[in-house]
Design a protein around this motif. Structure first.
Motif, PDB file in Angstrom:
ATOM      1  N   GLN A   1      -4.803  -2.405  -2.654  1.00 19.02           N
ATOM      2  CA  GLN A   1      -6.162  -2.220  -2.307  1.00 19.02           C
ATOM      3  C   GLN A   1      -6.999  -3.175  -3.381  1.00 19.02           C
ATOM      4  OE1 GLN A   1      -6.332   1.865  -2.533  1.00 19.02           O
ATOM      5  NE2 GLN A   1      -7.038   2.223  -4.631  1.00 19.02           N
ATOM      6  N   ASN A   2      -6.672  -3.198  -4.569  1.00 23.30           N
ATOM      7  CA  ASN A   2      -7.305  -4.295  -5.613  1.00 23.30           C
ATOM      8  C   ASN A   2      -7.079  -5.568  -5.399  1.00 23.30           C
ATOM      9  OD1 ASN A   2      -7.799  -1.700  -7.195  1.00 23.30           O
ATOM     10  ND2 ASN A   2      -6.524  -2.103  -8.798  1.00 23.30           N
TER      11      ASN A   2
ATOM     12  N   HIS B   1      -8.096 -12.468   0.761  1.00 23.55           N
ATOM     13  CA  HIS B   1      -7.729 -11.601  -0.246  1.00 23.55           C
ATOM     14  C   HIS B   1      -7.207 -12.303  -1.519  1.00 23.55           C
ATOM     15  CE1 HIS B   1      -3.936 -11.984   2.095  1.00 23.55           C
ATOM     16  NE2 HIS B   1      -3.423 -11.656   0.780  1.00 23.55           N
TER      17      HIS B   1
ATOM     18  N   GLU C   1       0.927  -6.852  -6.167  1.00 23.00           N
ATOM     19  CA  GLU C   1      -0.384  -6.787  -6.718  1.00 23.00           C
ATOM     20  C   GLU C   1      -0.669  -7.980  -7.438  1.00 23.00           C
ATOM     21  OE1 GLU C   1      -0.998  -6.639 -10.179  1.00 23.00           O
ATOM     22  OE2 GLU C   1       1.393  -6.386 -10.385  1.00 23.00           O
TER      23      GLU C   1
ATOM     24  N   TYR D   1     -11.158   2.116   3.796  1.00 23.04           N
ATOM     25  CA  TYR D   1     -11.502   0.841   4.486  1.00 23.04           C
ATOM     26  C   TYR D   1     -10.227  -0.108   4.386  1.00 23.04           C
ATOM     27  CZ  TYR D   1     -11.945  -0.608  -0.372  1.00 23.04           C
ATOM     28  OH  TYR D   1     -11.934  -1.058  -1.718  1.00 23.04           O
ATOM     29  N   ASN D   2      -9.054   0.272   3.563  1.00 25.80           N
ATOM     30  CA  ASN D   2      -8.111  -0.571   3.629  1.00 25.80           C
ATOM     31  C   ASN D   2      -7.148  -0.254   4.588  1.00 25.80           C
ATOM     32  OD1 ASN D   2      -5.929  -2.418   2.815  1.00 25.80           O
ATOM     33  ND2 ASN D   2      -5.166  -1.022   0.981  1.00 25.80           N
ATOM     34  N   LYS D   3      -7.061  -1.042   5.826  1.00 26.88           N
ATOM     35  CA  LYS D   3      -6.234  -0.985   6.627  1.00 26.88           C
ATOM     36  C   LYS D   3      -5.107  -1.942   6.915  1.00 26.88           C
ATOM     37  CE  LYS D   3      -8.793   2.401   8.293  1.00 26.88           C
ATOM     38  NZ  LYS D   3      -8.507   3.880   8.213  1.00 26.88           N
ATOM     39  N   THR D   4      -5.121  -2.825   5.868  1.00 23.58           N
ATOM     40  CA  THR D   4      -4.089  -3.928   6.002  1.00 23.58           C
ATOM     41  C   THR D   4      -2.835  -3.929   5.492  1.00 23.58           C
ATOM     42  OG1 THR D   4      -4.957  -4.515   3.448  1.00 23.58           O
ATOM     43  CG2 THR D   4      -6.215  -5.531   4.915  1.00 23.58           C
TER      44      THR D   4
ATOM     45  N   LEU E   1      -2.050  -4.069   2.266  1.00 24.47           N
ATOM     46  CA  LEU E   1      -1.994  -4.675   0.913  1.00 24.47           C
ATOM     47  C   LEU E   1      -2.352  -3.590  -0.127  1.00 24.47           C
ATOM     48  CD1 LEU E   1      -3.916  -8.090   1.887  1.00 24.47           C
ATOM     49  CD2 LEU E   1      -1.386  -7.649   1.665  1.00 24.47           C
TER      50      LEU E   1
ATOM     51  N   SER F   1       0.917  -1.271  -0.051  1.00 23.22           N
ATOM     52  CA  SER F   1      -0.054   0.100   0.059  1.00 23.22           C
ATOM     53  C   SER F   1       0.933   1.110   0.072  1.00 23.22           C
ATOM     54  CB  SER F   1      -0.896   0.117   1.117  1.00 23.22           C
ATOM     55  OG  SER F   1      -1.632   1.077   1.243  1.00 23.22           O
TER      56      SER F   1
ATOM     57  N   PRO G   1      -4.269   4.705  -0.401  1.00 23.22           N
ATOM     58  CA  PRO G   1      -5.237   3.707   0.031  1.00 23.22           C
ATOM     59  C   PRO G   1      -6.595   4.108   0.357  1.00 23.22           C
ATOM     60  CG  PRO G   1      -3.732   4.108   1.428  1.00 23.22           C
ATOM     61  CD  PRO G   1      -3.115   4.698   0.451  1.00 23.22           C
TER      62      PRO G   1
ATOM     63  N   LEU H   1      -7.720  -6.886  -2.441  1.00 31.65           N
ATOM     64  CA  LEU H   1      -8.812  -7.111  -1.479  1.00 31.65           C
ATOM     65  C   LEU H   1      -9.861  -7.912  -2.064  1.00 31.65           C
ATOM     66  CD1 LEU H   1      -8.804  -3.697   0.917  1.00 31.65           C
ATOM     67  CD2 LEU H   1      -7.394  -5.852   0.854  1.00 31.65           C
TER      68      LEU H   1
END
Length: 426
Positions: A187-188, A203, A211, A180-183, A185, A166, A177, A190
């Protein structure tokens, strides 16, 4: 006197064979490292970005440029032979198209030239590689992908602590990001609940590529390598590549590569029986099949085969007539998810024809293994361009892909310069 000359000639032939055997047993480290870096450079940069210092797009472009420049220097040092001319002329033609498009649109546009330069460089490196070097490049690249894939599956926080996709894409591509993307990773990767999935992880896996699309396509590259080299690689290598491909398939949720891998399994037995030039019909057949799908389900949408095919077919039918001649290059970014349309806008219809001919005619087709490589390459690229975008042109995928194609073109026959065999290292 004649007997002496005959003995001398015999010793010369024997000496040349010993020299060739010695060269084949050595690792060509420049070729090895350039092949590996084509796969690993983004992961290395991401680790630097997260753990050492922030990077930008300039660092990514400079790294890619350094790899390509090193490959060009290596190839020019070896020399351009008659059998290298198809790749060289393809690159030269692309340069002419690039200058034409840039002048016509009054803006520098080098995307397509970069794509073809990657093909030229890595098919050239593969052509000069000996078997030991190529096997090491694929073995180590696959092992790196497998290790990082296992890290990602076992512990996302640990995986993110190494490469943090990210942050990397935010710093180098400007892709911030989503909230909602707190990972950590990309974002695509997810995904979403309706997407095809084996349910192994929550994911779409990315591994060293950061990616999901490149990881999926790397599985296709492994499949091409396996059916091309199956009879020449050890059981342990077979186990490594098959395990890597299977783990990608069950965690990446890639329908296209799942189908492609099954096609390669069947193709291992069928492809040697099909003339290589059949590939010339493959792209028109795939586009015609896409048009048939569109006519049967014109309203299909979404992230599925019919939806993706319909998206590409609609964009083909809505083509700006001026784009065919290269007058709408400023719109090329709109078509990153539709490979055929992207190629038309980026390279004109003439560039599309040149690319089609090169993909179909450049690979060798003398032996069964070479025909497996040629047919699987065409299927991989032309199918991908129907349901995807520009992924097959990125160095992360195109590097080792064209590396094996170049190797398979030359591994059983020498280059020719002015009617004489070149002093090869394969």
């Amino acid at each position: 006197m004649a007997a002496v000359d005959q003995k001398a000639a015999t010793f010369t032939v024997a000496g040349n064979r010993l020299d060739a055997a010695a060269r084949a047993s050595r690792v060509d480290y420049p070729v090895l490292w350039l092949g590996l870096l084509s796969v690993l450079y983004n992961g290395i940069l991401a680790s630097i970005n997260h753990n050492i210092m922030p990077l930008s797009l300039t660092h990514v472009a400079a790294s890619e440029g350094l790899i390509l420049a090193s490959a060009i220097i290596y190839i020019l040092h070896k020399g351009i032979y008659e059998t290298d001319l198809p790749a060289f002329l393809f690159l030269l033609f692309t340069l002419v198209v690039t200058i034409y498009v840039s002048l016509l649109n009054r803006l520098p546009f080098v995307d397509h030239f970069r794509n073809v330069l990657i093909i030229f460089c890595f098919s050239g490196l593969g052509g000069w590689s000996n078997e030991k070097t190529m096997k090491l490049a694929f073995r180590w690249a696959s092992l790196a992908v497998l290790i990082f894939l296992i890290f990602e599956i076992v512990s996302v926080p640990f995986y993110v602590s190494i490469v943090h996709p990210s942050d990397y894409f935010a710093n180098t591509r400007g892709l911030l990001p989503l909230s909602y993307n707190k990972t950590g990773l990309f974002q695509n990767a997810l995904g979403f609940p309706e997407r095809f999935s084996f349910g192994i992880i929550d994911h779409r896996s990315s591994s060293i590529f950061l990616e999901q699309v490149s990881l999926a396509n790397f599985c296709g590259v492994i499949a091409i390598y396996l059916i091309s080299m199956w009879e020449r690689i050890s059981r342990w290598d077979r186990l490594l590549f098959v395990a890597t491909a299977v783990l990608i398939l069950v965690t990446n949720d890639t329908r296209t590569m799942l189908i492609f891998c099954f096609a390669c399994i069947v193709g291992y037995f069928i492809f040697p029986k099909i003339p290589k030039n059949f590939n010339l019909a493959l792209m028109p057949l795939i586009v015609a099949a896409g048009f048939l799908v569109y006519t049967m389900k014109p309203n299909a949408t979404g992230d599925n085969f019919t939806g993706r095919i319909n998206l590409t077919m609609k964009k083909i039918m809505e083509l700006d007539p001026l784009a065919v001649l290269g007058l709408s290059v400023d719109r090329v970014a709109e078509f990153a998810d539709s490979g055929y349309v992207y190629l038309i806008y980026a390279a004109t219809i003439f560039g599309v024809i040149a690319f089609w001919l090169f993909v179909c005619l450049f690979p060798a087709g003398r032996t069964a293994a070479q025909r497996r490589c040629a047919h699987s390459l065409s299927l991989f690229i032309f199918l991908n361009m129907m349901i995807g975008g520009t992924a097959v042109f990125s160095m992360k995928i195109a590097g080792l892909l064209w590396f094996v194609v170049g190797y398979m073109r030359f591994h059983d026959s020498p280059r020719i310069r002015q009617g004489r065999a070149a002093d090869v290292e394969s």
